[in-house]
Design a protein around this motif. Structure first.
Motif, short mmCIF file in Angstrom:
data_model
loop_
_atom_site.label_atom_id
_atom_site.label_comp_id
_atom_site.label_asym_id
_atom_site.label_seq_id
_atom_site.Cartn_x
_atom_site.Cartn_y
_atom_site.Cartn_z
N UNK A 88 0.73 -1.12 0.05
CA UNK A 88 0.04 0.17 -0.01
C UNK A 88 1.05 1.40 0.08
N UNK A 89 0.70 2.17 -1.16
CA UNK A 89 1.74 3.16 -1.20
C UNK A 89 1.14 4.29 -0.35
N UNK A 90 2.16 5.26 0.15
CA UNK A 90 1.52 6.51 0.50
C UNK A 90 1.59 7.61 -0.40
N UNK A 91 0.13 8.20 -0.67
CA UNK A 91 -0.20 8.74 -1.91
C UNK A 91 0.02 10.41 -1.30
N UNK A 92 1.18 11.24 -2.19
CA UNK A 92 1.25 12.36 -1.92
C UNK A 92 0.41 13.17 -3.13
N UNK A 93 -0.63 13.61 -2.85
CA UNK A 93 -1.68 14.23 -3.98
C UNK A 93 -2.02 15.57 -3.54
N UNK A 94 -1.61 16.58 -4.12
CA UNK A 94 -2.10 18.03 -4.02
C UNK A 94 -1.82 18.93 -5.25
N UNK A 99 3.02 15.30 -12.65
CA UNK A 99 4.18 15.31 -12.18
C UNK A 99 5.20 15.40 -13.29
N UNK A 100 6.32 16.09 -13.24
CA UNK A 100 7.58 15.85 -14.38
C UNK A 100 8.46 15.19 -13.78
N UNK A 101 8.95 15.72 -12.36
CA UNK A 101 10.19 15.07 -11.65
C UNK A 101 9.94 14.93 -10.35
N UNK A 102 10.53 14.19 -9.66
CA UNK A 102 10.75 14.07 -8.14
C UNK A 102 11.93 13.60 -7.59
N UNK A 103 12.31 13.99 -6.43
CA UNK A 103 13.64 13.88 -6.00
C UNK A 103 13.60 13.73 -4.31
N UNK A 110 10.72 16.38 -2.96
CA UNK A 110 10.44 17.44 -3.92
C UNK A 110 9.79 16.87 -5.02
N UNK A 111 8.76 17.34 -5.64
CA UNK A 111 8.11 17.02 -6.69
C UNK A 111 7.65 18.37 -7.45
N UNK A 112 7.83 18.08 -8.95
CA UNK A 112 7.81 19.52 -9.51
C UNK A 112 6.72 19.02 -10.78
N UNK A 113 5.73 19.79 -10.87
CA UNK A 113 4.52 19.54 -11.81
C UNK A 113 4.67 20.16 -13.26
N UNK A 114 3.95 19.80 -14.15
CA UNK A 114 3.97 20.66 -15.43
C UNK A 114 3.75 21.89 -15.38
N UNK A 115 2.84 22.48 -14.27
CA UNK A 115 2.71 23.88 -14.27
C UNK A 115 3.44 24.75 -13.40
N UNK A 116 4.81 24.07 -13.20
CA UNK A 116 5.80 24.57 -12.62
C UNK A 116 5.76 25.20 -10.97
N UNK A 117 4.62 24.19 -10.42
CA UNK A 117 4.61 24.16 -9.09
C UNK A 117 5.49 23.21 -8.42
#
Length: 137
Positions: A88-94, A99-103, A110-117
């Motif tokens: 069961x994964x932990x879901x980070x949804x906001x 999502x373009x990248x995560x580190x 750190x997660x970066x979305x297509x809208x640059x947030x």
């Protein structure tokens, strides 16, 4: 089948997750140090995404694997569980865009979305969320 969106070896080079379709396929890599010539062995598939997976990143200790998706979420999986255990994964949804990248940076994702947030997800005790912050362009 399906296109590979991302793949990355674990820090110890023992595992290789591949982001394909709406999931992640985890493979055991041949043991390079023993000069093992055996092929990659499929271990399991992580799912739960509703759209294409986009990116993968490992925690420094290789116990956690984070995966971003076009469903605007990042899922964090524990990879050290027995193969028969339900994962069961932990879901980070906001996020409001794919999502373009995560580190991983220590215990923070750190997660970066297509809208640059950019979102920073501070994890506590493995995969429970301690806090989150957003940065806008």
């Amino acid at each position: 089948g399906g296109r590979c969106a991302d793949l990355t070896f674990s820090p110890d080079d023992g595992l290789l997750p591949v982001a394909v379709k709406n999931g992640v396929v985890l493979w055991r890599a041949p043991a390079q140090r023993r000069r093992d010539l055996a092929p990659f062995a499929r271990l399991r598939r992580f799912g739960g995404f509703t759209r294409q997976t986009t990116c993968l990143t490992w925690s420094a200790d290789a116990h956690l694997l984070a995966c971003g998706s076009e469903d605007n979420s990042v899922r964090v999986f524990r990879v050290e569980l027995d193969e028969d255990e339900r994962i069961k994964p932990y879901v980070l949804a906001a996020h409001k865009a794919s999502i373009v990248r995560c580190f991983f940076v220590g215990s923070t994702i750190a997660s970066c979305a297509r809208d640059c947030v950019v979102a920073f997800w501070e994890l506590d005790n493995g995969v429970s969320l301690a806090s989150k912050k957003f940065l806008w362009e």
